[in-house]
Design an enzyme around this catalytic site. Sequence first.
Site, PDB file in Angstrom:
ATOM      1  N   ILE A  85       6.112  -3.480  -7.059  1.00 44.27           N
ATOM      2  CA  ILE A  85       5.335  -2.270  -7.345  1.00 44.27           C
ATOM      3  C   ILE A  85       5.992  -0.998  -6.555  1.00 44.27           C
ATOM      4  O   ILE A  85       5.630  -1.039  -5.246  1.00 44.27           O
ATOM      5  CB  ILE A  85       3.739  -2.409  -7.083  1.00 44.27           C
ATOM      6  CG1 ILE A  85       3.329  -3.519  -8.037  1.00 44.27           C
ATOM      7  CG2 ILE A  85       2.920  -1.372  -7.494  1.00 44.27           C
ATOM      8  CD1 ILE A  85       1.835  -3.972  -7.495  1.00 44.27           C
ATOM      9  N   ARG A  86       6.389  -0.177  -7.226  1.00 44.64           N
ATOM     10  CA  ARG A  86       7.084   1.210  -6.594  1.00 44.64           C
ATOM     11  C   ARG A  86       7.915   0.479  -5.091  1.00 44.64           C
ATOM     12  O   ARG A  86       7.505   1.044  -3.889  1.00 44.64           O
ATOM     13  CB  ARG A  86       5.870   2.272  -6.161  1.00 44.64           C
ATOM     14  CG  ARG A  86       5.353   2.668  -7.587  1.00 44.64           C
ATOM     15  CD  ARG A  86       4.657   4.177  -7.164  1.00 44.64           C
ATOM     16  NE  ARG A  86       5.487   4.921  -6.877  1.00 44.64           N
ATOM     17  CZ  ARG A  86       5.406   6.062  -6.047  1.00 44.64           C
ATOM     18  NH1 ARG A  86       4.320   6.107  -5.059  1.00 44.64           N
ATOM     19  NH2 ARG A  86       6.216   6.998  -5.968  1.00 44.64           N
ATOM     20  N   CYS A  95       6.184  -5.230   0.709  1.00 45.06           N
ATOM     21  CA  CYS A  95       6.465  -4.118   0.300  1.00 45.06           C
ATOM     22  C   CYS A  95       6.186  -3.006   1.235  1.00 45.06           C
ATOM     23  O   CYS A  95       6.973  -2.575   2.184  1.00 45.06           O
ATOM     24  CB  CYS A  95       5.403  -3.662  -0.832  1.00 45.06           C
ATOM     25  SG  CYS A  95       6.088  -2.490  -2.087  1.00 45.06           S
ATOM     26  N   ARG A 154      12.547   3.860   0.498  1.00 42.25           N
ATOM     27  CA  ARG A 154      11.400   3.858  -0.351  1.00 42.25           C
ATOM     28  C   ARG A 154      11.472   4.394  -1.868  1.00 42.25           C
ATOM     29  O   ARG A 154      12.412   4.812  -1.925  1.00 42.25           O
ATOM     30  CB  ARG A 154      10.332   4.913   0.380  1.00 42.25           C
ATOM     31  CG  ARG A 154       9.776   4.591   1.748  1.00 42.25           C
ATOM     32  CD  ARG A 154       9.139   5.403   2.142  1.00 42.25           C
ATOM     33  NE  ARG A 154       7.819   5.432   1.396  1.00 42.25           N
ATOM     34  CZ  ARG A 154       7.036   6.632   1.652  1.00 42.25           C
ATOM     35  NH1 ARG A 154       7.210   7.671   2.228  1.00 42.25           N
ATOM     36  NH2 ARG A 154       5.867   6.668   0.704  1.00 42.25           N
ATOM     37  N   HIS A 163       5.212  -8.214  -4.284  1.00 44.44           N
ATOM     38  CA  HIS A 163       3.763  -8.683  -3.752  1.00 44.44           C
ATOM     39  C   HIS A 163       3.602 -10.013  -4.146  1.00 44.44           C
ATOM     40  O   HIS A 163       2.945 -10.301  -4.968  1.00 44.44           O
ATOM     41  CB  HIS A 163       3.015  -7.843  -4.517  1.00 44.44           C
ATOM     42  CG  HIS A 163       2.983  -6.454  -4.117  1.00 44.44           C
ATOM     43  ND1 HIS A 163       1.658  -5.801  -3.381  1.00 44.44           N
ATOM     44  CD2 HIS A 163       3.579  -5.211  -4.277  1.00 44.44           C
ATOM     45  CE1 HIS A 163       2.173  -4.612  -2.931  1.00 44.44           C
ATOM     46  NE2 HIS A 163       3.060  -4.388  -3.671  1.00 44.44           N
ATOM     47  N   GLY A 184       0.968  -1.105   0.031  1.00 39.44           N
ATOM     48  CA  GLY A 184      -0.138   0.018  -0.036  1.00 39.44           C
ATOM     49  C   GLY A 184       1.196   1.274  -0.020  1.00 39.44           C
ATOM     50  O   GLY A 184       1.882   1.041  -0.586  1.00 39.44           O
ATOM     51  N   GLU A 185       0.466   2.517   0.796  1.00 37.97           N
ATOM     52  CA  GLU A 185       1.294   3.365   0.960  1.00 37.97           C
ATOM     53  C   GLU A 185       1.696   3.506   2.315  1.00 37.97           C
ATOM     54  O   GLU A 185       1.026   3.776   3.225  1.00 37.97           O
ATOM     55  CB  GLU A 185       0.590   4.610   0.403  1.00 37.97           C
ATOM     56  CG  GLU A 185       1.533   6.041   0.026  1.00 37.97           C
ATOM     57  CD  GLU A 185       2.577   5.564  -0.973  1.00 37.97           C
ATOM     58  OE1 GLU A 185       2.246   4.956  -1.867  1.00 37.97           O
ATOM     59  OE2 GLU A 185       3.665   6.070  -0.690  1.00 37.97           O
ATOM     60  N   SER A 186       3.262   3.285   2.573  1.00 35.43           N
ATOM     61  CA  SER A 186       3.423   3.241   3.992  1.00 35.43           C
ATOM     62  C   SER A 186       3.059   4.409   4.836  1.00 35.43           C
ATOM     63  O   SER A 186       2.915   4.318   6.058  1.00 35.43           O
ATOM     64  CB  SER A 186       4.900   2.899   3.965  1.00 35.43           C
ATOM     65  OG  SER A 186       5.909   3.683   3.325  1.00 35.43           O
ATOM     66  N   GLU A 226       1.064 -12.032  -2.947  1.00 31.16           N
ATOM     67  CA  GLU A 226      -0.058 -12.119  -3.110  1.00 31.16           C
ATOM     68  C   GLU A 226      -0.695 -12.054  -4.612  1.00 31.16           C
ATOM     69  O   GLU A 226      -1.816 -12.417  -4.771  1.00 31.16           O
ATOM     70  CB  GLU A 226      -0.866 -11.442  -2.162  1.00 31.16           C
ATOM     71  CG  GLU A 226      -1.213  -9.825  -2.452  1.00 31.16           C
ATOM     72  CD  GLU A 226      -0.186  -8.842  -2.365  1.00 31.16           C
ATOM     73  OE1 GLU A 226       1.033  -9.561  -2.202  1.00 31.16           O
ATOM     74  OE2 GLU A 226      -0.183  -7.683  -2.392  1.00 31.16           O
TER      75      GLU A 226
HETATM   76  N1  GLN Z   1       5.893   2.895  -2.591  1.00 31.82           N
HETATM   77  C1  GLN Z   1       5.185   2.447  -1.525  1.00 31.82           C
HETATM   78  C2  GLN Z   1       5.756   2.970  -0.095  1.00 31.82           C
HETATM   79  O1  GLN Z   1       6.537   3.686  -0.168  1.00 31.82           O
HETATM   80  C3  GLN Z   1       5.290   0.859  -1.204  1.00 31.82           C
HETATM   81  C4  GLN Z   1       4.479   0.415  -2.554  1.00 31.82           C
HETATM   82  C5  GLN Z   1       3.845  -0.851  -2.295  1.00 31.82           C
HETATM   83  O2  GLN Z   1       3.579  -1.288  -1.346  1.00 31.82           O
HETATM   84  N2  GLN Z   1       3.762  -1.678  -3.338  1.00 31.82           N
HETATM   85  O3  GLN Z   1       5.034   2.872   0.818  1.00 31.82           O
END
Ligand code: GLN
Length: 187
Positions: free
Chosen positions: A132-133, A79, A106, A168, A48-50, A170
């Site tokens: 993913i990112r 992630c 990150r 990821h 997600g987005e930490s 999952e």
């Molecule tokens: N870019 C997100 C972060 O810095 C992590 C990306 C992800 O969980 N797929 O939190």
Amino acid sequence: MAPLVGVLALQGDFEAHRKALERAGARAVEVRTAADLEQLDGLIIPGGESSTMLKLLDLEGLVQPLQEFGKQKPIFGTCAGAILLAREVLNPHQPSLGLMDLTVERNAYGRQIDSRIATIDVQGKPAEAVFIRAPIIRRVGPNAKVLAEYRGDPVMVEEGKHLVATFHPELSAGDRIHREFVERLGK
Ligand code: GLN
């Protein structure tokens, strides 16, 4: 009875983790409050987005309960979940649960290749890794064990009972990586 695994469901992809956990022989429940942590054998902190997840953890009063939970039971951070478990977070610096002696940067793969699917070697066997990112693990503590690398950087690491992956699992069809986690529950 199959182990009961919580998936932190404040933000991110609960459903895919639930299915992967069930394929790996565990039962899965969503976690939104400290009370939801009772009875669990382990916990997954998903991607997600930490920074957003941190704000939600603060709002829900979950930071301390998660730190306490992590002293007793295994946590698997994927992630953004890996970022939350690390002791030190860079780019930019942000607080974290600090349950694993790791330094994590990150969004470290840069814009051009910020998301990709790769094949990695996990302890001698190939596995698909969806990035993913993703962060890059820049430092692992002396008690950590690197289980997989990609381009020379650790992407799956265990320390004590905890596990992190910067990808990821999952989102891949198999249950290999979730099984790694489920097998360490109750030990
Ligand atoms: N870019 C997100 C972060 O810095 C992590 C990306 C992800 O969980 N797929 O939190």
